[in-house]
Structures are given as C-alpha cells and as structure tokens.
Scaffold this motif. Structure first.
Motif, PDB file in Angstrom:
ATOM      1  N   PRO A   1       1.009  -1.328  -0.053  1.00 13.07           N
ATOM      2  CA  PRO A   1       0.108  -0.032   0.207  1.00 13.07           C
ATOM      3  C   PRO A   1       1.010   1.275   0.091  1.00 13.07           C
ATOM      4  O   PRO A   1       0.537   2.299  -0.766  1.00 13.07           O
ATOM      5  CB  PRO A   1      -0.942  -0.078   1.332  1.00 13.07           C
ATOM      6  CG  PRO A   1      -0.873  -1.443   1.752  1.00 13.07           C
ATOM      7  CD  PRO A   1       0.377  -2.114   1.032  1.00 13.07           C
ATOM      8  N   LEU A   2       1.796   1.174   0.935  1.00 13.71           N
ATOM      9  CA  LEU A   2       2.820   2.583   0.922  1.00 13.71           C
ATOM     10  C   LEU A   2       3.386   2.795  -0.378  1.00 13.71           C
ATOM     11  O   LEU A   2       3.681   3.798  -0.885  1.00 13.71           O
ATOM     12  CB  LEU A   2       3.671   2.352   2.204  1.00 13.71           C
ATOM     13  CG  LEU A   2       4.633   3.455   2.333  1.00 13.71           C
ATOM     14  CD1 LEU A   2       3.724   4.999   2.555  1.00 13.71           C
ATOM     15  CD2 LEU A   2       5.516   3.478   3.296  1.00 13.71           C
ATOM     16  N   VAL A   3       3.988   1.583  -0.691  1.00 13.48           N
ATOM     17  CA  VAL A   3       4.568   1.699  -2.207  1.00 13.48           C
ATOM     18  C   VAL A   3       3.883   2.598  -3.058  1.00 13.48           C
ATOM     19  O   VAL A   3       4.087   3.292  -3.913  1.00 13.48           O
ATOM     20  CB  VAL A   3       5.404   0.532  -2.626  1.00 13.48           C
ATOM     21  CG1 VAL A   3       5.779   0.514  -3.950  1.00 13.48           C
ATOM     22  CG2 VAL A   3       6.071  -0.162  -1.699  1.00 13.48           C
ATOM     23  N   ILE A   4       2.346   1.901  -3.278  1.00  9.68           N
ATOM     24  CA  ILE A   4       1.642   2.270  -4.703  1.00  9.68           C
ATOM     25  C   ILE A   4       1.334   4.009  -4.112  1.00  9.68           C
ATOM     26  O   ILE A   4       1.282   4.444  -4.987  1.00  9.68           O
ATOM     27  CB  ILE A   4       0.338   1.363  -4.602  1.00  9.68           C
ATOM     28  CG1 ILE A   4       0.573  -0.006  -4.948  1.00  9.68           C
ATOM     29  CG2 ILE A   4      -0.823   2.258  -4.966  1.00  9.68           C
ATOM     30  CD1 ILE A   4      -0.189  -0.945  -4.983  1.00  9.68           C
TER      31      ILE A   4
ATOM     32  N   ALA B   1      13.295  15.510  -5.701  1.00 14.52           N
ATOM     33  CA  ALA B   1      13.293  16.845  -5.205  1.00 14.52           C
ATOM     34  C   ALA B   1      11.704  17.411  -4.904  1.00 14.52           C
ATOM     35  O   ALA B   1      11.209  17.496  -5.824  1.00 14.52           O
ATOM     36  CB  ALA B   1      14.032  17.871  -6.083  1.00 14.52           C
ATOM     37  N   LEU B   2      11.575  17.948  -3.568  1.00 14.00           N
ATOM     38  CA  LEU B   2      10.428  18.745  -3.365  1.00 14.00           C
ATOM     39  C   LEU B   2      10.435  20.043  -4.407  1.00 14.00           C
ATOM     40  O   LEU B   2      11.504  20.616  -4.255  1.00 14.00           O
ATOM     41  CB  LEU B   2      10.260  19.222  -2.028  1.00 14.00           C
ATOM     42  CG  LEU B   2       9.894  17.891  -1.021  1.00 14.00           C
ATOM     43  CD1 LEU B   2       9.861  18.431   0.308  1.00 14.00           C
ATOM     44  CD2 LEU B   2       8.630  17.052  -1.403  1.00 14.00           C
ATOM     45  N   GLY B   3       9.579  20.331  -5.126  1.00 11.87           N
ATOM     46  CA  GLY B   3       9.674  21.438  -5.830  1.00 11.87           C
ATOM     47  C   GLY B   3       9.427  20.971  -7.425  1.00 11.87           C
ATOM     48  O   GLY B   3       9.149  21.932  -8.272  1.00 11.87           O
ATOM     49  N   GLY B   4       9.676  19.696  -7.675  1.00 11.37           N
ATOM     50  CA  GLY B   4       9.577  19.124  -9.204  1.00 11.37           C
ATOM     51  C   GLY B   4      10.694  19.040 -10.010  1.00 11.37           C
ATOM     52  O   GLY B   4      11.694  19.766  -9.731  1.00 11.37           O
ATOM     53  N   GLY B   5      10.411  18.308 -11.030  1.00  9.14           N
ATOM     54  CA  GLY B   5      11.334  18.427 -11.969  1.00  9.14           C
ATOM     55  C   GLY B   5      12.537  17.352 -11.933  1.00  9.14           C
ATOM     56  O   GLY B   5      13.349  17.184 -12.754  1.00  9.14           O
ATOM     57  N   ARG B   6      12.601  16.904 -10.713  1.00  8.09           N
ATOM     58  CA  ARG B   6      13.860  15.751 -10.556  1.00  8.09           C
ATOM     59  C   ARG B   6      13.350  14.576 -10.057  1.00  8.09           C
ATOM     60  O   ARG B   6      12.668  14.553  -9.141  1.00  8.09           O
ATOM     61  CB  ARG B   6      14.805  16.437  -9.576  1.00  8.09           C
ATOM     62  CG  ARG B   6      15.350  17.613 -10.371  1.00  8.09           C
ATOM     63  CD  ARG B   6      16.880  17.769 -10.145  1.00  8.09           C
ATOM     64  NE  ARG B   6      17.545  18.289 -11.265  1.00  8.09           N
ATOM     65  CZ  ARG B   6      18.903  18.125 -11.559  1.00  8.09           C
ATOM     66  NH1 ARG B   6      19.433  17.310 -10.649  1.00  8.09           N
ATOM     67  NH2 ARG B   6      19.470  18.732 -12.636  1.00  8.09           N
ATOM     68  N   GLY B   7      13.903  13.389 -10.284  1.00  7.60           N
ATOM     69  CA  GLY B   7      13.771  12.036  -9.675  1.00  7.60           C
ATOM     70  C   GLY B   7      12.902  11.280 -10.534  1.00  7.60           C
ATOM     71  O   GLY B   7      12.254  11.524 -11.457  1.00  7.60           O
ATOM     72  N   SER B   8      13.077   9.953  -9.968  1.00  3.78           N
ATOM     73  CA  SER B   8      12.227   8.798 -10.827  1.00  3.78           C
ATOM     74  C   SER B   8      11.287   8.138 -10.049  1.00  3.78           C
ATOM     75  O   SER B   8      11.342   8.241  -8.879  1.00  3.78           O
ATOM     76  CB  SER B   8      13.188   7.813 -11.457  1.00  3.78           C
ATOM     77  OG  SER B   8      14.000   6.848 -10.392  1.00  3.78           O
ATOM     78  N   VAL B   9      10.304   7.566 -10.833  1.00  6.36           N
ATOM     79  CA  VAL B   9       9.404   6.973  -9.995  1.00  6.36           C
ATOM     80  C   VAL B   9       9.580   5.642  -9.327  1.00  6.36           C
ATOM     81  O   VAL B   9       9.332   5.030  -8.194  1.00  6.36           O
ATOM     82  CB  VAL B   9       7.986   6.510 -10.974  1.00  6.36           C
ATOM     83  CG1 VAL B   9       8.318   5.657 -11.979  1.00  6.36           C
ATOM     84  CG2 VAL B   9       6.948   6.208 -10.078  1.00  6.36           C
ATOM     85  N   VAL B  10      10.872   4.784  -9.898  1.00  7.62           N
ATOM     86  CA  VAL B  10      11.322   3.666  -9.450  1.00  7.62           C
ATOM     87  C   VAL B  10      12.106   4.214  -7.884  1.00  7.62           C
ATOM     88  O   VAL B  10      11.708   3.284  -7.228  1.00  7.62           O
ATOM     89  CB  VAL B  10      12.510   3.165 -10.348  1.00  7.62           C
ATOM     90  CG1 VAL B  10      12.984   2.031  -9.644  1.00  7.62           C
ATOM     91  CG2 VAL B  10      11.608   2.789 -11.806  1.00  7.62           C
ATOM     92  N   ALA B  11      12.601   5.291  -8.205  1.00  5.98           N
ATOM     93  CA  ALA B  11      13.221   5.487  -6.926  1.00  5.98           C
ATOM     94  C   ALA B  11      12.300   6.064  -5.714  1.00  5.98           C
ATOM     95  O   ALA B  11      12.592   5.600  -4.667  1.00  5.98           O
ATOM     96  CB  ALA B  11      14.393   6.676  -6.948  1.00  5.98           C
ATOM     97  N   ALA B  12      11.426   6.489  -6.178  1.00  5.20           N
ATOM     98  CA  ALA B  12      10.120   6.952  -5.256  1.00  5.20           C
ATOM     99  C   ALA B  12       9.722   5.545  -4.371  1.00  5.20           C
ATOM    100  O   ALA B  12       9.406   5.382  -3.321  1.00  5.20           O
ATOM    101  CB  ALA B  12       9.196   7.686  -5.729  1.00  5.20           C
ATOM    102  N   MET B  13       9.364   4.635  -5.450  1.00  5.99           N
ATOM    103  CA  MET B  13       8.955   3.447  -4.782  1.00  5.99           C
ATOM    104  C   MET B  13       9.992   2.661  -4.115  1.00  5.99           C
ATOM    105  O   MET B  13       9.572   2.108  -2.837  1.00  5.99           O
ATOM    106  CB  MET B  13       8.530   2.630  -5.916  1.00  5.99           C
ATOM    107  CG  MET B  13       7.247   3.006  -6.654  1.00  5.99           C
ATOM    108  SD  MET B  13       6.477   1.940  -7.738  1.00  5.99           S
ATOM    109  CE  MET B  13       7.464   2.094  -9.177  1.00  5.99           C
ATOM    110  N   ALA B  14      11.164   2.797  -4.375  1.00  7.13           N
ATOM    111  CA  ALA B  14      12.198   2.297  -3.659  1.00  7.13           C
ATOM    112  C   ALA B  14      12.401   2.873  -2.205  1.00  7.13           C
ATOM    113  O   ALA B  14      12.437   2.259  -1.291  1.00  7.13           O
ATOM    114  CB  ALA B  14      13.637   2.240  -4.308  1.00  7.13           C
ATOM    115  N   GLY B  15      12.104   4.285  -2.195  1.00  2.00           N
ATOM    116  CA  GLY B  15      12.117   4.898  -0.849  1.00  2.00           C
ATOM    117  C   GLY B  15      11.104   4.466   0.084  1.00  2.00           C
ATOM    118  O   GLY B  15      11.223   4.158   1.004  1.00  2.00           O
TER     119      GLY B  15
END
Lengths: 477, 333, 309
Positions: free
Chosen positions: C40-43, C247-261
């Motif tokens: 749930p959290l990853v999604i 990055a908060l504020g936008g424009g940077r980072g990948s969705v895979v990394a977000a899910m890994a987070g």
C-alpha cells in the motif's frame, strides 16, 4: 584606487581566469568587455566577494584586501549591480536600500532616519519620480536600477560594478543611465562597466579592458580604439560581414496575417509575414513588442481582430497553427534548466505529439558545441542555450517563427551562428518576425522593419533603413 | 547569471485592475470577519436568539488563544520562507514538561515556565539548524523533528501526567473584566511579534530572507541565523501554547497538540490571514484575523448545534475559497 | 539515475541487516509477506511521486484512504454481492478527489499544500459526518481477500503492486511523463512550448487519488476497518518519495526511486521491530533517519549553480 593583479580562478578543474590584471583610477569609467565565457562576470564576482580567487591579489587604495563574503567587499567600498537586481519586490525602497544595515540601535530600526537618508540619496541622484516609502514591486526597471545605485551609494561605495546595466532598459532610459554614471564619476567613484553593447562602451568608458578565454588581451584608452579594432581584440578576428547576406528572391505566400488585432496592450495591429522573409519589429521598451509577439503566438491572445491562419487563444493553439515563439527570457520562459539538452529539444514535439525527430541531427544543424544531448541545459553557455531553444522549435518546423531578442546575452560567435540559422530558416521558407533592441542587428537582418509605438504600428521601413529613421518613428510623439 | 530576472515591472493596467488594495489580504480577512459577524447576527436575530453574547465572545477568545499563539509563531517561520510541522508534538511535550515540573506545587511555577521555554527553544534551535545547516527542506526537517518528539512522547507517556497548581489555572480560566487572561496573553504575544517584525532588524531580515534569500545574503544578512531565530521564536510560541493548554487541562497530555491539529491548523490560519506560503509577504495582523475568523465560524456552528465534523468541511471550503480569492487578487504566474 | 542510486544502496543495506537478524527473511514466504505489507505505501508513494515531480504536494491521500475504507465498510456491510460495485465506486472516487484537488490548484491557483490540506479536512469531516462519528458496517470476505489472500503463494497485493509499478514506469516514459517533468521543472517554459500544464498537473493529482484508492482497498483487506487506517500516510508517502531522492519542488527524480524509498521506509520499520525497538520509539528513529537521509543527499549531491558566466 583599484588594482587587481594576477587573478586566477578555476571551477571544478576548469580554468576560468588566469593571470588577469586590472587597474582603475578614481572617477574613471573602466569598461570590461569580452565574449560570453571570457571571464568578465567571474572577475567582477571575485571583486565583489562572491567568489574568492585561487591566486592573485586585490588592492584598494594601496592596501591589500581579501573578501570572503560580499559584505566584506561592501565594507571596503565595492558594490556590484547585477543584471538581475538584488531587490525585494515586496519591500519599500528604503527597506531595500538599507537591507542588512538598518540604522538604529539595540536591534531596533530607526525608520525615520532610514527614510530620510534614502530620500537624500534619491535626491542626490536626481530621482524625483518615486520615494523611499514606495514598494519596489511598483517601480519600473529603470527606477529599480536607481534603487540599486542608491543602495551602492549608501554603502559609501567607491567602486561600483555595473553588469550589463542597459540590458533591461528601454532606449530612452539608457540616456538617463549615462547621466547617472556621470554623476557617480563626478563624485570620484570608479565605475567598472560590463557590456556587450559596444556603442555604450565607447559612449561612457575612459579605458577598456578586453578579456578573452579568461586572460586579459589588452587595456587601452577608449579614445584610441574603434569598434572594428575592439571586436578584433575580443574575438581575435575581424568580423567583416556582421550579418549574413539576404536571400534576395521575392518573398513567398503570406503565412501569417492580422487585421485589426487588439487586446489590452495593443490596438489596430495590421501586419503580414510572408514565407522566407525576416520582418523586423522595432519599438521602445514598453511599446508592446513582446506583447505583440505573444499575441500572435497566442500566449497573451488578441481579443479582437482577424488573423490567419487563425487567431490562437493559447500557446497550444498557436503551435497548432504553425507558429513558434523564441521568448525574450530564455531561462524563465524557454528552457527546462534542470533537464538534458535532448529533453529540451524534444519538448515542443512531445507537448504537441509531433513525432520523433532526430535530435542529434538537429543539434548539429543549430551548431551546438559540443553537440551532446545528454548535458544538463543549466551547464551550457547563454549562446548554446539559445541554440537549444531554436532546436526545440525546429523539431516541429513552424511556418512562422517569432524571435524576441534572440541574441540578448549571447556572445559574438554564437550571435553570428544564430543569425546564420535565421537566414537558413528563412531560405527554407519559414516566415520570421524578429524583435531586437539592437538596431544595427535589426536593420542588418530584416527585409523590412515594422515600428511599434504605444501598442500601435507607427510605420514600416524597407530594408536598409537608417537607425535614425527607425528611432524617429519609434519615439515621435 | 543564474535564475530568472527577479523583478518585472507590474504593468499599469494590472495595478488598476487589482481587486484588492495593497496589503489587501490582511484587510480582506477582517472584512470577511466583519461580514461573518453581521451574517451570524442577522441569522440568530431571525431565530430570535442573540449572537455574540458576552459569554460567546469570551468563549471565542479562549478557544482562539492557544491556536492564536501558535499561529503567531508559525507566521514567523512562514514569513522567513520556512514552515514548522513539529508544533503539535511540541505543544504536547511542553504541556507535560510544565505539568510534571510543577507537580501541583505553587513554588515550581516559575521553574516550570523556564523549563518549557528552554525545551521549546531547544527544539526550535534543532529545527532551524537542520533546515539551515543540513539543508533539509523545512517540510521534511520539521516533520522529522516532530516524529522524534512524538517517539519520545510515546515511549514515556501513556496518558495525562503531572498536575498544575490551582494558581496556574488562573491563566486558563480567569478573566479581567470581559477579557480572559489567555486572550490577553495572546494579544501580548501578537503585539510583541508585530513589534518585532515592524521595528527590529530581525523582523526586517525575516521578510528579506523569506522574500529572496539570495538577495538577503548578498546584502550581508546572515540568512541562516535569521531562519534559526524564526524557528526558535516559533517553537517558543508553541511552548507558550503548551503552557496555556496545561493550565486549561490541569495536567499535561501527550496527545493534546496532535488532537488539536495545531500543526496544519496554524498554517491554515496564517495563510487565511494573507501571508504567502512562500514567505516574505504578510504579517501578524492577518494571522490574528485568520484565527478569529476560524473561531467565529466555530462559534456560529456551536450555536447552531451543528455536528463538529461539519466544521472541518466548512473550514476546508473557507480555506480554499480564501486562497482562491487571494490568488485572483495577485497575479502569480 | 545518479540521484536514484543511493536509495537502492540503502535499501539493499537494510535488507541485508534484516537478513542478518532473521535469516528466514530472505526466504520467499517472508519476503512475500514483506512485499504484501509494503504494497500500500509503495503504491501511494508512486502516486505521490506524480504530484511531487510536477511541483506540487498531495496531503489529502491519508484521509482519502480512511474515507474509502470507511465508505466501503458502510456500503458493503458484509455483503458479497455489494463488493464489486463498491470496489468500482472506490476506484472512481479516488481520481475524482484528485480531479477536484487538481482543478482547484490549477484553475483557482490555490497552493496545492493548502488545497490538499483543505481536502484532508473536508474528507475526514464529511466521512464521519456521514457515518456519525465512528466507522460502521463491515467489509466482505471477498473484499478483504485482495489485501489478505493471494494467487497460490503470491499475494494479490504483490501482483497489484507489480502491475501498478509497471504502469507507473510506462506512463513516466510516455509523452505524458515527459510533459509532467517539464511542468515541474519550469511551468512557464513548458506552457509556452505547448504543454497543457494545468491538465498535466490535474492528471497527476488524479493518479495520486487512484493510488490512494488502490492502497485503501489493500489496506482495508490487510488491516480491516478503522478510523485511523490512513492516518499519517500522506506524510509517510511524501517521506518515501523524498527518500528516493525526488526533489520537492519538482522536475527531478524517478518513480522507481520513489517506490524504492517506500520499500526502504517499510524495511526500516521491519528492522526496528526485529531489534525490539517497537511501537513507542519507532517514530523517533524514523524521524532521525529521514532527516539524516535527506541531509546526506543534500550534502553529497549539491545542486550548484552554474559557476562561470
């Protein structure tokens, strides 16, 4: 007065300055010129304490100084007026002038003292149009520049660095700036003047220092130089043909036309752009040039009038109608600074579903150097950034391309490349409308010049019109 | 050479069309407040009831005081371009520190207050240092510090603890004439904050740092210190809020801050008062108006005996409506 | 990718640390159980990523999860027949809330922090107004199967997560993904290049709403009905995204990394449990780690301004 000796500086292993000497006397206007990337701004930032030099010394009045922070430079009497003003729009003039040095004691601010001191400063600069209590946000660019200068004076600055001070000024405000600079030098203040506009340099400077690739090429009395000699020093070659030759053939069909176009800033706009021609658009700042470009493009649309192929009501509709806009402010409106060259070049194509253009070829065509699509755009020079903007539009091959100050803040070499590209595009049948505050460029590039005044078209001049003729139309009351 | 030109002259036509005058939002929130009071008065008059009886007014003031004080602190950090999501946990913590130190004894009131101020200033210092020194986005930094405080609370307390002496409860319940002591405290904090922002160097620099940190830095402002100072002030305000709540409850409670939703609600009150979330624009007067607006709204609902859950819904709507109106007043690109 | 790398190193390190304390962890059943717990959290983090990379915030997802679970319980009330229609309703409701968030943010130009904060208030208020203060009714076994059961040994939630991740990655590689990042990097430049910024952002809010709906369905099945089921999830999701180097504020980072987070956050909780740092101190450790992770990210990857002009 000021003596910088053997200044050197590297950023992440890249040498930006080496062994630069600069001397300036009290009351002198000393111009520092050079192409973009020559190291002018870095040199001035070292003087202002923004960067510290890797090597070399700075002396003021014979005493060696080192600055670890801008505030230390300020205390030694050095003030810098950046291209982008360091002002707080939501605060008053007085609050801005005395920011960081508010008069008073025990941590309290003596507002009366602050305002009267500001009023005095403004008075000494001959400024009557605004006062210490006005919000900076409500001032014009020229007025804001006066606030910056007042701030420098309040610091008892004896060396004032002006970085491209006329870049954002309207033509008639440039004269006021000249007067202001002369007021400063009359007080014995040294002005270091950085500009791309050689005419200004010759108008104001006593001496000129030329930088090239991080080294000093020459320091000469302005009286002993002319434009050609100066350009030769700057680029190391004579730019005999400033502007590429016109195509010569008859213009093609009408690709864009407006009849009676108007909105809050524009009235009764009638104009046509034909395939293969470059139409210059002249006018003072505030005459509505940028507004006209944005209206044609659809970003700030016309509310009345007829337009062909159609009257766009948004940027998207403008693009759909085959129009592109190279904006005046490429960092704020043209580029995704944090993204790669490739993503920027593909932006319009992706936004409008315009297929998959070959990016590498395009980057070669716009002469990006080095042509590496994986670089982040923020790391590129101004000239290269502008070429990326051009590539972005060329992916969708618009029938009309609007250029708003396409070579502002771009070095001489890139400028020539952009001029060549504009000609190429015109030769291939693109209709071009070009805005430029630099009249020689405008006249040199355009097949005809339309002059705007107070939001209306004041007249049209054929190719080869004189600067005087353009100015006359633009400024006549 | 980086970034965008910071200033563009506002075209004259826009200035003319602006629906709100300069400093508009602060004035707008009072206008809304007045409108609400009139509406409430008419509504209840039609029902044959009285709105804003003395009792009512006292109630509004008392309910607003704690949120009001916290919101004043929040105004400081938001003006400085930061944000504080840790205030709710800090309020709980300081209510416990106060009640446990006092432990019902009159003699310990002063040491307890000192302890609360010290604890809250320390938390503020940590918040500020994490934001400025470690360069962590304020959202994450204060959320993280809040979680740390929450963990300590969870680990040590299961429920209310400590007790405050009767003398200290005067703060929460007494009034001088029609004015509750707690409201006077709020007014004093607000006045002090107003003075700080208007008349002191720190205040001027808070606006400068929030308006444009780079400009402030280049003008010689030690921006880090200013942000840290704003965080300390904010946390101290939260500490005062904790004291007030301890006095009201008679004890400290580990969930009093989070139950009250003081973190998000204080931010809501600040922006309702017209202070820009991005910093550099706004002020204390607007925040006071924002808090009062929320309180009067509450009072209307109470008198109408509407379910408390409906209040949340209306608050949400009011918040969005207010911000939408401000956005129309200012042309933000 | 450079920014994304550290989170995978951290995640791997945490998994190894868990395995050291509990050697059975790396065996399929307990690994799948971990995935099931984390799903749930990853999604949610994947959904939140869309909003954050476009330069906005979504604080409403936690209360949206609660609202969906409470609504499901009340409408289903234990009935098998009502399960599928209600599931469909939940899936529609999520994006609908996102549509409102997005429209208010883009059209009325209210900062998304405030828009979604207001939505948080409105949702929690409205749901409890409707249910009268406490969740009523019950979920059906069929509904709970999605969060609890599985296809043979593989939990449904792992499969749903896999599908969601694949979809998210695919969307971010599509033209829409590029437009979204463009809007987050510089919305004016994007708009003047023909990007329909308002629409792109609104869709991001709808994706976030959809992710909250899916998370609610899984959580409802996994954890059952309560008024606290979604509490604090918005902050956890934002934390996870930021941990992933977005990055908060936008424009940077990948969705895979977000899910890994998000996986990292969940692994952290698991590790804390294993070492007996239970319940009480958990938030404190979480707080320290988040600050440390973001601080280290900020120090090791400075966003320098272009130095020479």
């Amino acid at each position: 007065m000021l003596k910088m000796t053997g200044i050197g500086k590297s950023f992440q292993g890249v040498r930006v300055l080496s062994g630069v000497d600069l001397e300036a006397a009290a009351g002198e206007v000393h111009a520092v010129v050079g192409e973009n990337g020559a190291g002018k701004s870095t040199l001035m930032k070292i003087l202002a304490g923004v960067h510290s030099p890797d090597e070399g010394t700075i002396e003021i009045d014979g005493r060696p100084v080192t600055f670890g922070h801008p505030i230390e430079a300020q205390r030694s009497g050095v003030a810098i007026i950046h291209q982008e003003f360091n002002l707080l729009p939501e605060r008053t003039v007085a609050q801005n002038v005395f920011l960081g040095r508010e008069p008073g004691r025990w941590g309290l601010v003596d507002r009366a003292a602050m305002e009267s001191a500001t009023a005095e400063l403004l008075h000494s600069l001959g400024e009557e149009t605004f006062g210490p209590g006005d919000l900076v946000r409500r001032l014009s660019v020229a007025q804001q520049q006066v606030v910056e200068i007042a701030k420098a004076l309040s610091l008892n600055a004896r060396i004032v660095v002006m970085d491209e001070p006329t870049a954002a000024l309207a033509e008639h405000e440039v004269g006021l700036l000249y007067a202001l600079v002369r007021r400063l030098t009359a007080r014995g203040i040294t002005v270091l003047y950085i500009s791309h506009r050689l005419r200004e340099v010759f108008e104001l400077a006593d001496r000129i220092t030329v930088l090239k690739d991080g080294s000093r090429v020459a320091t000469e009395a302005a009286a002993g130089l002319d434009t050609a000699a100066l350009v030769r020093l700057m680029v190391g070659r004579e730019l005999d043909a400033h502007f590429p030759a016109r195509a010569g053939g008859p213009p093609g069909e009408v690709v864009l036309s407006v009849r009676g176009g108007g909105n809050a800033r524009l009235r009764d706009i009638d104009l046509e752009v034909r395939a293969g021609e470059i139409v210059g658009l002249a006018g003072l700042q505030g005459s509505g040039r940028t507004e006209l470009a944005k209206a044609l493009f659809g970003a700030e649309p016309f509310t009345t009038g007829e337009m062909r192929p159609r009257r766009p009501r948004s940027a998207r509709e403008g693009i759909a109608a085959g129009i592109g806009l190279v904006t005046e402010d490429r960092k704020a409106e043209g580029l995704l600074l944090g993204q790669r060259v490739r993503d920027n070049a593909l932006l319009v194509a992706r936004a409008t579903g315009g297929g998959r253009p070959a990016v590498e070829k395009l980057l070669e065509r716009v002469r990006l150097s080095p042509p590496r699509p994986e670089l982040e755009v923020r790391t590129l020079s101004g000239g290269n950034q502008q070429k990326v903007v051009l590539a972005k539009w060329m992916t969708v091959a618009p029938r009309v391309l609007l250029f708003d100050e396409p070579t502002r803040g771009v070095d001489v070499g890139a400028k020539a490349a952009i001029h060549d590209l504009m000609r190429e595009l015109a030769r291939d049948g693109t209709g071009i409308l070009m805005i430029s505050s630099e009249l020689p460029e405008l006249i040199g590039m355009s097949d005809r010049v339309i002059v705007l005044r107070d939001g209306r078209i004041a007249g049209e001049l054929p190719a080869g019109a004189t600067e005087e003729a353009v100015m006359h139309l633009a400024a006549a009351s | 050479m980086t970034g965008q030109p910071r200033l563009r002259p506002a075209p004259a036509r826009l200035a003319a069309l602006r629906p709100l005058p300069a400093g508009g939002p602060a004035r707008a929130v009072y206008l809304a407040l007045a409108l609400l009071v009139v509406l409430g008065w008419v509504l209840f008059a039609l029902r044959g009831e009285q709105f804003l009886t003395m009792e009512n007014i006292v109630g509004i003031q008392q309910r607003s005081a704690a949120l009001g004080i916290v919101a004043i602190g929040q105004t400081m950090v938001i003006l400085a371009g930061s944000l504080d999501l840790s205030v709710a946990y800090l309020i709980s913590l300081t209510s416990l520190v106060a009640a446990e130190t006092m432990a019902g004894g009159d003699g310990m009131v002063v040491p307890a207050i000192a302890a609360v101020l010290a604890v809250s200033a320390t938390v503020g210092l940590v918040n500020g240092l994490v934001v400025t020194g470690l360069r962590v986005h304020a959202f994450i930094a204060t959320l993280g510090v809040g979680l740390i405080v929450a963990g300590l609370l969870d680990a040590r307390y299961d429920g209310p603890a400590g007790s405050v002496p009767a003398s200290f409860q005067h703060l929460g319940y007494d009034r001088i004439g029609p004015l509750p002591v707690s409201a006077l405290l709020w007014a004093a904090v607000a006045a002090a904050a107003w003075f700080l922002l208007r008349r002191t160097r720190l205040g001027h620099r808070i606006y400068a740092v929030g308006g444009d940190a780079e400009v402030a830095r280049l003008s010689g402002v030690r921006t880090g210190r200013v942000v840290v100072a704003a965080h300390v002030i904010c946390s101290v305000c939260a500490g005062i809020g904790g004291l007030l709540l301890a006095s009201r409850l008679g004890a400290g409670a580990p969930t009093v801050g989070t139950d009250g939703g003081y973190d998000l609600e204080s931010i809501a009150a600040v922006v309702l008062g017209g202070t820009a979330l991005a910093g550099g624009r706004g002020g204390v007067a607007g925040t006071v108006g924002g808090v009062l607006l929320l309180a009067v709204l509450d009072s209307v609902f109470n008198q109408l005996e509407i379910d408390s859950f409906a209040k949340d819904v209306v608050r949400g709507v009011v918040l969005v409506a207010a911000l939408a109106i401000y956005a129309r007043g200012r042309r933000t690109p | 990718m450079k920014r994304a790398l550290p989170i995978f190193v951290v995640l791997a390190g945490l998994l190894v640390a868990i395995a050291v304390a509990n050697p059975y962890f790396l065996e399929p059943p307990s690994l799948l159980a971990f995935v099931k717990r984390a799903a749930p959290l990853v999604i949610l983090a994947a959904g939140q990523y869309f909003v954050i990379v476009s330069g906005e915030f979504d604080l409403s997802v936690g209360s949206l999860v609660t609202a969906e679970v409470v609504i499901a319980a009340r409408l289903i009330d234990g009935s098998a027949a009502a399960t599928w229609p209600v599931l469909a309703l939940l899936i529609v409701l999520g994006p609908l809330v996102g549509l409102v968030n997005g429209t208010v943010t883009t059209v009325l130009r209210v900062p998304s922090f405030i828009t979604t904060l207001a939505m948080l208030l409105i949702l929690s208020g409205a749901v409890f107004l409707w249910t009268g203060g406490a969740p009523r009714g019950a979920l059906s076994p069929q509904f709970r199967e999605l969060g609890r059961g599985g296809l043979g040994p593989v939990p449904w939630s792992a499969l749903i997560l896999l599908a969601a991740a694949a979809a998210a990655i695919w969307v971010m590689r599509s033209g829409y993904g590029h437009r979204l990042i463009a809007a987050g990097d510089n919305d004016r430049a994007a708009a003047l290049s023909g990007v329909h910024v308002a629409r792109v952002r609104t869709v991001a809010f709808m994706v976030s709403g959809l992710s909250a709906a899916i998370a609610a369905i899984l959580l409802g099945g996994f954890a059952g009905v309560s008024a606290q089921v979604g509490q604090g999830l918005e902050f956890q999701a934002i934390t996870a995204v930021v941990l992933g180097g977005v990055a908060l504020g936008g424009g940077r980072g990948s969705v895979v990394a977000a899910m890994a987070g998000a996986f990292t956050l969940e692994a952290l909780f698991t590790l804390l449990n294993l070492y007996g740092i239970s319940g009480a101190l958990e938030p404190a450790v979480q707080g320290v780690i988040i600050i440390a992770a973001v601080a280290l990210g900020a120090v090791s990857l400075p966003r320098r301004k272009a130095a020479a002009a």
